[in-house]
Write an enzyme that holds these catalytic residues in place. Sequence first.
Site, PDB file in Angstrom:
ATOM      1  CB  CYS C  92      -8.483  -4.157 -15.117  1.00  0.00           C
ATOM      2  SG  CYS C  92      -7.884  -5.104 -13.712  1.00  0.00           S
ATOM      3  CG  HIS C 200     -10.940  -1.304 -12.250  1.00  0.00           C
ATOM      4  ND1 HIS C 200     -11.778  -2.056 -13.045  1.00  0.00           N
ATOM      5  CD2 HIS C 200     -10.063  -2.173 -11.689  1.00  0.00           C
ATOM      6  CE1 HIS C 200     -11.418  -3.335 -12.974  1.00  0.00           C
ATOM      7  NE2 HIS C 200     -10.385  -3.430 -12.157  1.00  0.00           N
ATOM      8  CD  GLU C 202     -14.378   0.302 -14.178  1.00  0.00           C
ATOM      9  OE1 GLU C 202     -13.403   0.941 -14.649  1.00  0.00           O
ATOM     10  OE2 GLU C 202     -14.368  -0.930 -14.043  1.00  0.00           O
TER      11      GLU C 202
END
Lengths: 272, 439, 218
Positions: C92, C200, C202
């Site tokens: 990001c 992202h 994650e």
Amino acid sequence: MDLAPSNRPEERLSSQRPEPRVIARLDLKGPNLIKGVQMEGLRIIGDPALYARKYYSQGVDEILFIDTVASLYGRQHMSEILEETVRETYVPVTVGGGISSVEDVRLLLRAGADKVAINTAAVRNPKLITGIAESFGSQCVVGSIQAKKIGDEKWEVLIEGGRERTGLDVLQWAEDLLELGVGEILVTSVDRDGTGAGFDKSLAQKVRQIVDVPLIVSGGCSGPGDVLELCLHDDLVDGIAVGYGLHYEKFTVGDLSSQIEECSKPERVEPL
Amino acid sequence: MEVIPRPEPTNLEAFGKDFQDPPKYGLPSSVQYCVRCVISNQRPNSSIEFLHAPGEGKKTIAFNNEGVCDACVFAERKRTEIDWNQRREELRALCDRFRKDDGSYDCIVPGSGGKDSFFASHILKNEYGMHPLTVTWAPHIYTDWGWRNFQGWIHSGQDNLLMSPNGRVHRVLTRLATELLLHPFQPFILGQKGLAPKMAALHNIDLVFFGENEAEYGNPLGDNNQAVRSPQYYASERGTEEMYLGGVKVSDLITQFGLSLNDLSPYLPMVAEQERAKNLEVHYLGYYLKWHPQGAYYYAVEHGSFEPSPERTPGTYSKYNSIDDKIDDLHYYTTGAKFGIGRASYDASQEVRSGEIDRKEAIALVEKFDHEFPERFITELMEYLSLPANQFPHAAAMFEEPIMSVEYFNNLVDSFRSPHLWCWNDGWTLRHPIVPRKD
Amino acid sequence: MFKAGTGRTAVTAGTLILDYGLGNIKSLSEALKFTGHDVTVSDNPGDIRTANRLILPGVGSFPSAMRMLQDRNLVSGIVGAAQSGVPLLGVCLGMQLLFEVSHEQGMTQGLSLLAGHVKPIWEEPDPSPRRTHIGWRILETNPDNKSNFLNSSDVGPFYFVHSFSAIPKSHFVEKAKVTFGARDITSVVEHENIIGMQFHPEKSRSSGLDLLSRFRTF
């Protein structure tokens, strides 16, 4: 590896913008998940982390935690629930409820939150929004509005868990929030909250006309039918936050996202 | 009786750090809080309102040896000891005994269309096959949402008789009750409790269902064992000369306030109708069905169009309890002044007992909302409590100042505060708040 | 695993998340652990030398991030490690920091590991339909510009939440993009040992976790 399934088939063609998201809304009080009707008569449902995991496994796009007693106690309780949730769910988490300083936000982001939803504190201290946006970026700030209908196409902003009136007009306040730097707007219809009476579509339409950030609507979802209602208008909402219907198992996340997918097919779409 | 003088500003010296005056109303001199909910030992039990004379002592809620109040003890019993299946069977048997299948009404359900009467009338009709006639004693001043809920109730499928008392009489009595007892709600309570039995007698109906027993909230524990409401609350052997309304003897009301016996009869217990009420039974539905106020709210929303108040009631956080009368704002405020217990304390205690909130949250709510001044309707309420001479020629003459202002109201309220509860420290503060003061 | 010739020891093998004070370290750390990484979280420049691979996270403003990296003396360590071949993943804002300059709140210089700049997505020309790009997107890749890291099955969807995006000078560096209205948004960049993801991983369910897992053996 035993991983949670994605809810979207890979064969789907990429489109020009993100599809409306399904966001599970979990209102918290202390250690409990709770739910009210028209933000009143709050009833205990169960363990928040358990429900968050359940919705994750059903394919939810995001999780929204709102701490309903934070402003009563004047402090944040959320960290433990956040940490537990984040350990097992790999989707974005937004937290709200009693956030009133940049430091509050910093701690919440460190504990696992991706975005923060600010409601009461923004009304009391609008500069807070700007402060958070400057430190952490606009995309991390959700301007949260509780809208109470007071007339024909007129809504008033409520704060403190729908308990206090402000005299502010929702549409004007949405514009102000935009100016202050929010990256997203969440509008909750107090009248529809917990009733399963359908989203307040005219509220969504009015706010949509004003804001050029993503718009999430909340309050009243009774199932895929309501989603269809909204999605028939191209580009009306960017997401729906749903509580009551999910917690009381009137429908699943999958029911909603299937409907959204149906709507995204080109033939379905009508101009706003 | 003498002309009623205007209240003077209170002598604040009596409310300083050291005070000497004994507690008013016979209240316990030391303040104690229930260890489970947040109610204090100053909570008054219900009075028989038509015998309520000024200055009389109050019986208060009992606490057991562990410091738990009667209401919490009973709430525990509701949860663990009472066999609700059996109680439901008893209700079924009671209904079977009274049900009429010839098209006439078989029971009276008094109420306002609030969550409790909605629940009671709906469940009796739909689950127990009864044919209720609902009766309503009008609020002093309807709130918009209260009126809508009342209409919503009727339109959800109930027959209703609305009794609106004579507006002028009601105002005189409300002013008097406020002035002499600091109890603006008394005229409402008189009708609320008295109307249903009278209507039953008038319509040849032998069964009345009230909702919860007041004992669930702290009246003597033993009262809870009764399904049947004691006739002493709605009928009387005594002559009306011995009765009081608004803290004034009935005879004085007639001779000095321009009111007639006919004007007053809606507020008095039944006398003439007693003959017809020989077979009348007045039951508490709360004896048979486990009462859960919040559950009733949900029920009313799901089965009807019940809407909570759009705004928080002053002095509390709640929006679904007792929301149809603007005078309610004054009722709880004055109760708070007399007994040191505000509306949030009542609402929070009830929710603690129902398991909705824990004591810690209840305390935070009490600290935040109790004793809040009822700003929102105050102008209208002061007008309501005023008795201009052109409308009230007799009553106005009995007051040194018949027009009530906010200042008048505040002085009046202060005159009812007891120094053992309140002290003056640049504003009124409780001597013994639930979270003890640091000084 | 470490690359020969880097002069590093295998004492603290593992994945180092550079915690310079901005961002949701917790989620990233949990996701990496879940996918088998041996995770260290640190802002100590010394730890860079012993790490097998680096992750540069970030949520917030470019200028703040650069300031914080400088305050902690991390800049030279990161640049040095990247230039000597240590795998570096920017996530990001972390991806945006890899570039030369950002136009957020004025002009700020980045790490300059990749040529290009960072601009708001809503600005002309080709502005995006919303001020912020939030949601789940399927990646578009170019078969003529294959990535060493991404597989053809890595379409996603992945979760994006940002209002600025990087515009690489070289087309080759961009390995995947998405379109948002009229605006192309560079989503994955890759140059030798340096990878950047605008989304992202994650927060992108199994699709993202797959990528994080793969980074362990990149």
